[in-house]
Design a protein around this motif. Structure first.
Motif, PDB file in Angstrom:
ATOM      1  N   GLY A  40      31.874  49.245  43.258  1.00 52.70           N
ATOM      2  CA  GLY A  40      32.282  47.849  43.266  1.00 52.70           C
ATOM      3  C   GLY A  40      31.121  46.878  43.281  1.00 52.70           C
ATOM      4  N   GLU A  41      29.937  47.337  43.717  1.00 49.60           N
ATOM      5  CA  GLU A  41      28.759  46.484  43.772  1.00 49.60           C
ATOM      6  C   GLU A  41      27.913  46.578  42.509  1.00 49.60           C
ATOM      7  OE1 GLU A  41      27.080  48.191  47.266  1.00 49.60           O
ATOM      8  OE2 GLU A  41      27.885  46.636  48.579  1.00 49.60           O
ATOM      9  N   GLN A  42      28.287  47.467  41.597  1.00 47.03           N
ATOM     10  CA  GLN A  42      27.533  47.650  40.365  1.00 47.03           C
ATOM     11  C   GLN A  42      28.212  46.913  39.218  1.00 47.03           C
ATOM     12  OE1 GLN A  42      26.232  51.780  39.683  1.00 47.03           O
ATOM     13  NE2 GLN A  42      26.832  52.241  41.793  1.00 47.03           N
ATOM     14  N   SER A  43      27.480  46.761  38.119  1.00 48.35           N
ATOM     15  CA  SER A  43      28.025  46.031  36.974  1.00 48.35           C
ATOM     16  C   SER A  43      27.553  46.664  35.680  1.00 48.35           C
ATOM     17  CB  SER A  43      27.597  44.561  37.022  1.00 48.35           C
ATOM     18  OG  SER A  43      26.191  44.448  36.904  1.00 48.35           O
ATOM     19  N   THR A  44      28.274  46.366  34.627  1.00 42.78           N
ATOM     20  CA  THR A  44      27.895  46.778  33.284  1.00 42.78           C
ATOM     21  C   THR A  44      28.246  45.655  32.336  1.00 42.78           C
ATOM     22  OG1 THR A  44      28.071  48.555  31.635  1.00 42.78           O
ATOM     23  CG2 THR A  44      30.109  47.866  32.722  1.00 42.78           C
ATOM     24  N   SER A  45      27.668  45.671  31.155  1.00 44.61           N
ATOM     25  CA  SER A  45      27.886  44.590  30.201  1.00 44.61           C
ATOM     26  C   SER A  45      28.471  45.132  28.906  1.00 44.61           C
ATOM     27  CB  SER A  45      26.579  43.852  29.894  1.00 44.61           C
ATOM     28  OG  SER A  45      26.054  43.252  31.056  1.00 44.61           O
ATOM     29  N   TYR A 119      42.426  46.862  36.395  1.00 40.50           N
ATOM     30  CA  TYR A 119      41.021  46.468  36.566  1.00 40.50           C
ATOM     31  C   TYR A 119      40.848  45.675  37.854  1.00 40.50           C
ATOM     32  CZ  TYR A 119      36.608  44.005  35.885  1.00 40.50           C
ATOM     33  OH  TYR A 119      35.348  43.474  36.069  1.00 40.50           O
ATOM     34  N   ALA A 120      41.752  44.707  38.088  1.00 40.51           N
ATOM     35  CA  ALA A 120      41.676  43.889  39.303  1.00 40.51           C
ATOM     36  C   ALA A 120      41.861  44.740  40.553  1.00 40.51           C
ATOM     37  CB  ALA A 120      42.731  42.786  39.252  1.00 40.51           C
ATOM     38  N   LEU A 121      42.807  45.702  40.484  1.00 34.02           N
ATOM     39  CA  LEU A 121      43.029  46.585  41.625  1.00 34.02           C
ATOM     40  C   LEU A 121      41.805  47.450  41.882  1.00 34.02           C
ATOM     41  CD1 LEU A 121      44.941  47.775  43.764  1.00 34.02           C
ATOM     42  CD2 LEU A 121      45.778  49.374  42.002  1.00 34.02           C
ATOM     43  N   GLY A 122      41.222  47.966  40.804  1.00 33.12           N
ATOM     44  CA  GLY A 122      40.014  48.786  40.954  1.00 33.12           C
ATOM     45  C   GLY A 122      38.866  48.008  41.549  1.00 33.12           C
ATOM     46  N   ARG A 123      38.736  46.734  41.149  1.00 30.87           N
ATOM     47  CA  ARG A 123      37.680  45.894  41.730  1.00 30.87           C
ATOM     48  C   ARG A 123      37.948  45.659  43.213  1.00 30.87           C
ATOM     49  NH1 ARG A 123      33.188  45.341  40.826  1.00 30.87           N
ATOM     50  NH2 ARG A 123      33.013  43.118  41.341  1.00 30.87           N
ATOM     51  N   ALA A 124      39.224  45.429  43.553  1.00 28.18           N
ATOM     52  CA  ALA A 124      39.576  45.185  44.956  1.00 28.18           C
ATOM     53  C   ALA A 124      39.313  46.410  45.811  1.00 28.18           C
ATOM     54  CB  ALA A 124      41.039  44.764  45.052  1.00 28.18           C
ATOM     55  N   LEU A 125      39.538  47.609  45.242  1.00 32.62           N
ATOM     56  CA  LEU A 125      39.330  48.846  45.983  1.00 32.62           C
ATOM     57  C   LEU A 125      37.875  49.320  45.939  1.00 32.62           C
ATOM     58  CD1 LEU A 125      42.528  50.824  44.867  1.00 32.62           C
ATOM     59  CD2 LEU A 125      42.137  49.680  47.062  1.00 32.62           C
ATOM     60  N   GLY A 126      37.066  48.668  45.133  1.00 30.24           N
ATOM     61  CA  GLY A 126      35.660  49.028  45.048  1.00 30.24           C
ATOM     62  C   GLY A 126      35.392  50.287  44.247  1.00 30.24           C
ATOM     63  N   GLN A 130      31.868  45.950  37.919  1.00 30.59           N
ATOM     64  CA  GLN A 130      32.133  44.643  37.329  1.00 30.59           C
ATOM     65  C   GLN A 130      31.714  44.685  35.863  1.00 30.59           C
ATOM     66  OE1 GLN A 130      30.369  41.323  39.343  1.00 30.59           O
ATOM     67  NE2 GLN A 130      30.854  39.879  37.712  1.00 30.59           N
ATOM     68  N   VAL A 131      32.662  44.416  34.971  1.00 37.02           N
ATOM     69  CA  VAL A 131      32.387  44.450  33.534  1.00 37.02           C
ATOM     70  C   VAL A 131      32.189  43.023  33.047  1.00 37.02           C
ATOM     71  CG1 VAL A 131      33.224  45.139  31.271  1.00 37.02           C
ATOM     72  CG2 VAL A 131      33.762  46.538  33.278  1.00 37.02           C
TER      73      VAL A 131
END
Length: 248
Positions: A40-45, A119-126, A130-131
């Motif tokens: 949840g703290e990582q990101s990709t583009s 996607y939103a649920l996955g972000r909430a659960l960590g 972040q795309v």
């Protein structure tokens, strides 16, 4: 064609296309899981180079998208039979154009909205990275490159995952639901770099798309749906962020 030769053909097509991407996508997920930061703290583009305004970079990316369609052409070449167009066999043509577009829009509603929820649920659960979509600083050139990226993704995934693999795996004697679930799992692995949530979201998408192809026998509505979903993600989202920053 012998079963051994058919297996080799499938392996080679996957090795230069979605299979290769799925392998490195899973490898990327494993690497992300070994970092100290949670998913949840990582990101990709997505398509980070699309924001460029350098003309040579734009030209290079345009031709890169075109050359990346070579595996699609290869799959269609293998599907071709004397007196029977591969485009017609898998339904990648403009017959029933209105139904193709209508079916594609319906699939966007069925798949796109729940996909955003996952996607939103996955972000909430960590459990989902972040795309980030490419900014549209390059104006029409960025929109051109992102549209080409959406077309490439839609054609690559639907022609190979659905049109090509369904035909080849049927020849190997696989049942319909074995093919649907197997190709859906491969689609999930293909998007593993985005985290756990998108894996399940894309498996669900693969199951729905596989079932629809089994019923309709046409790839074109799937391509339309996939391209529209990607255009919303690539272009619609950054535009919404730019226009309504307070909301996002």
């Amino acid at each position: 064609m012998s079963r051994t030769r058919l297996w080799w053909e499938i392996a080679l097509v996957l090795a230069v296309s979605v299979g290769r991407s799925a392998f490195f996508s899973v490898l990327s997920l494993v690497q992300a899981l070994t970092r100290e930061a949670s998913l949840g703290e990582q990101s990709t583009s997505l398509n980070p180079g699309a924001a460029t305004i350098d003309p040579w970079s734009i030209v290079s990316q345009v031709f890169s998208h075109l050359f990346n369609l070579a595996p699609v052409a290869l799959a269609i070449y293998f599907l071709w039979q004397p007196g029977c167009s591969a485009f017609r066999r898998i339904g990648l043509d403009f017959r029933m154009f209105g139904r193709n577009v209508g079916g594609g829009i319906l699939l966007v509603v069925v798949i796109g909205v729940p996909g955003l929820g996952l996607y939103a649920l996955g972000r909430a659960l960590g459990i989902t990275v972040q795309v980030g979509a490419a900014p549209l600083d390059g104006a029409w050139t960025a929109i051109l490159l992102l549209t080409l990226a959406a077309l490439r993704a839609g054609l690559t995934e639907e022609v190979i995952f659905i049109g090509y693999l369904f035909d080849r795996l049927r020849r190997l004697g696989w049942s319909t639901w074995t093919i649907i679930l197997s190709t859906a799992a491969l689609r999930g692995a293909y998007h593993a770099y985005q985290g756990i949530g998108p894996i399940f979201g894309n498996i669900a998408m693969g199951i729905v798309f596989g079932w629809v192809y089994h019923r309709w026998g046409r790839v074109m509505p799937l391509v339309v749906a996939h391209v529209l979903i990607d255009l919303i993600a690539f272009i619609g989202y950054p535009l919404a962020v730019a226009w309504w920053p307070a909301l996002f």
